[in-house]
Design a protein around this motif. Sequence first.
Motif, short mmCIF file in Angstrom:
data_model
loop_
_atom_site.label_atom_id
_atom_site.label_comp_id
_atom_site.label_asym_id
_atom_site.label_seq_id
_atom_site.Cartn_x
_atom_site.Cartn_y
_atom_site.Cartn_z
N PHE A 1 75.05 11.25 62.39
CA PHE A 1 75.71 12.54 62.17
C PHE A 1 76.84 12.75 63.17
O PHE A 1 76.67 12.53 64.36
CB PHE A 1 74.71 13.69 62.28
N GLU A 2 77.96 13.22 62.65
CA GLU A 2 79.07 13.63 63.49
C GLU A 2 78.99 15.12 63.80
O GLU A 2 79.52 15.58 64.82
CB GLU A 2 80.39 13.31 62.79
N SER A 3 78.35 15.87 62.90
CA SER A 3 78.21 17.31 63.09
C SER A 3 76.84 17.76 62.59
O SER A 3 76.39 17.33 61.52
CB SER A 3 79.30 18.07 62.32
N VAL A 4 76.19 18.60 63.38
CA VAL A 4 74.88 19.11 62.96
C VAL A 4 74.83 20.63 62.89
O VAL A 4 73.94 21.20 62.25
CB VAL A 4 73.75 18.60 63.90
N LEU A 5 75.75 21.32 63.53
CA LEU A 5 75.74 22.77 63.55
C LEU A 5 76.76 23.38 62.59
O LEU A 5 76.56 24.48 62.08
CB LEU A 5 75.98 23.30 64.97
N LYS A 6 77.85 22.68 62.33
CA LYS A 6 78.85 23.16 61.39
C LYS A 6 78.45 22.81 59.96
O LYS A 6 77.88 21.75 59.70
CB LYS A 6 80.22 22.54 61.69
N ALA A 7 78.76 23.70 59.03
CA ALA A 7 78.47 23.43 57.63
C ALA A 7 79.48 22.46 57.05
O ALA A 7 80.67 22.50 57.38
CB ALA A 7 78.49 24.73 56.83
N CYS A 8 78.99 21.58 56.18
CA CYS A 8 79.89 20.67 55.48
C CYS A 8 80.76 21.44 54.50
O CYS A 8 81.95 21.18 54.38
CB CYS A 8 79.07 19.59 54.76
N CYS A 9 80.14 22.39 53.79
CA CYS A 9 80.84 23.17 52.78
C CYS A 9 80.87 24.64 53.20
O CYS A 9 79.82 25.25 53.38
CB CYS A 9 80.15 23.02 51.42
N GLY A 10 82.06 25.18 53.35
CA GLY A 10 82.16 26.58 53.76
C GLY A 10 83.55 26.89 54.26
O GLY A 10 84.51 26.14 54.04
N VAL A 11 83.65 28.00 54.97
CA VAL A 11 84.93 28.41 55.52
C VAL A 11 84.68 29.31 56.71
O VAL A 11 83.70 30.07 56.73
CB VAL A 11 85.79 29.15 54.45
N GLY A 12 85.54 29.24 57.71
CA GLY A 12 85.43 30.13 58.87
C GLY A 12 85.10 29.39 60.15
O GLY A 12 84.47 28.34 60.14
N GLU A 13 85.54 29.94 61.23
CA GLU A 13 85.29 29.36 62.56
C GLU A 13 84.22 30.18 63.27
O GLU A 13 84.05 31.37 63.00
CB GLU A 13 86.59 29.36 63.39
N PRO A 14 83.46 29.53 64.18
CA PRO A 14 83.58 28.12 64.59
C PRO A 14 82.65 27.17 63.83
O PRO A 14 82.66 25.97 64.08
CB PRO A 14 83.16 28.19 66.06
N TYR A 15 81.86 27.70 62.86
CA TYR A 15 80.84 26.86 62.22
C TYR A 15 81.11 26.55 60.75
O TYR A 15 80.25 26.04 60.06
CB TYR A 15 79.47 27.54 62.34
N ASN A 16 82.34 26.84 60.28
CA ASN A 16 82.70 26.62 58.88
C ASN A 16 81.76 27.39 57.96
O ASN A 16 81.31 26.89 56.93
CB ASN A 16 82.68 25.12 58.53
N PHE A 17 81.49 28.64 58.33
CA PHE A 17 80.54 29.44 57.57
C PHE A 17 80.98 30.89 57.53
O PHE A 17 81.40 31.46 58.54
CB PHE A 17 79.15 29.34 58.19
N ASN A 18 80.87 31.48 56.34
CA ASN A 18 81.13 32.90 56.15
C ASN A 18 80.05 33.43 55.22
O ASN A 18 79.87 32.91 54.11
CB ASN A 18 82.52 33.11 55.54
N LEU A 19 79.33 34.45 55.65
CA LEU A 19 78.17 34.94 54.92
C LEU A 19 78.54 35.50 53.55
O LEU A 19 77.73 35.51 52.63
CB LEU A 19 77.45 36.02 55.74
N ILE A 20 79.78 35.92 53.37
CA ILE A 20 80.22 36.49 52.10
C ILE A 20 80.79 35.40 51.18
O ILE A 20 80.42 35.28 50.01
CB ILE A 20 81.26 37.60 52.32
N LEU A 21 81.65 34.55 51.72
CA LEU A 21 82.30 33.54 50.89
C LEU A 21 81.38 32.36 50.59
O LEU A 21 81.41 31.80 49.50
CB LEU A 21 83.58 33.05 51.58
N MET A 22 80.59 31.95 51.57
CA MET A 22 79.64 30.85 51.41
C MET A 22 80.32 29.58 50.90
O MET A 22 81.52 29.40 51.03
CB MET A 22 78.50 31.27 50.47
#
Length: 374
Positions: A302-323
Amino acid sequence: MALSSGSSAIIAVMIWSILLLPAMSESHCYTTIFSFGDSLADTGNYLLSGPARFPAVAHLPYGETFFHHPTGRFCNGRLIIDFMAEAYGLPLLPPYLAIQGNESERYAKGVNFAVAGATALDVSYFVERRIPGLWTADSLSVQLGWFNNTLPSLCSENCHDYLKRALFVVGEIGGNDFNFALIQGRKSIDEVVSYVPDVVSAIVEAVNVLIKQGAVELVVPGNLPIGCSTLYLTVFRSANPLDYDPLTGCLIKFNEFAVYYNSYLQDALQKLRRQQPQAKIIYADYYNSAMGFFRNPPIFGFESVLKACCGVGEPYNFNLILMCSAATNVCKDPSTYANWDGIHLTEKAYEWMAHGFLNGLFTYPWLKPPMLCH
């Protein structure tokens, strides 16, 4: 009994596994799998249940890696339950809601009753505590009702031998009971701790009911390290570095909660083992299985374990609304990510976890080794 992920525990398990091979080889292999739970195990029930709070699961990129089309799995590919079925030479478990009319006999080798968003406790429990936002009313008790409706058509009059050779996977279930309370209900972690006995009681009662119906071997998973979840890292983001584990970057207090819950669950399962000695009740250690790649990502590729592969937003590529959806960012190679959409893991993460369970490293007592079933 909590399983350690340390090297000494792994060596001990390997030694005992070798010593026990002759005895295990005499036992019957599983001919059927029944699965209960939430989105970590759902193979399509949520998608088939009608209008959804999470419609994106009906579209790519969900399912892109293995199936190449959406299946209702909250993942880019296969889940732990899929890898388990494959390992035992069984077909992937169809969702219960796909069964039409009198076709139940076609599903004699397994049925999946899990529903994304499902809780161990019934909806009324959350209504009483003013916890909104549940995805489904198909709680664990509802899923047990589905099983009871299906069973007569699977084994006709005598179900004893049929159920004796079946593996029951009860969970993961219970995580959403806490997720909805903490995130939707904005309950404090201290208040949510008070729910633990009720959640565990519901799970243990379900296991007990299945045993009384004839189940002999059952797997009951614990909770994941939710402090490493992209969802929790985003919603409960803190400016205080002391809130984070310096080794993993995970939120300490939420992982401590998961450890407490898992310990409580294991104690309750041990008590049930004494009450039902004829059954083999297996605890699957989701926490330490997943912590392996959160602590040492490169070892698992794994190169990343905390950031989402699919999503949007910083710093974790995640947005609770957009998903996650076709309109958001999708990483080029999901196999290098542990986290798929901010809430669920990738196929590769589930594959690593499944290997750990099937090899006996994170189950107590051990599952039957698949290599002796063929």
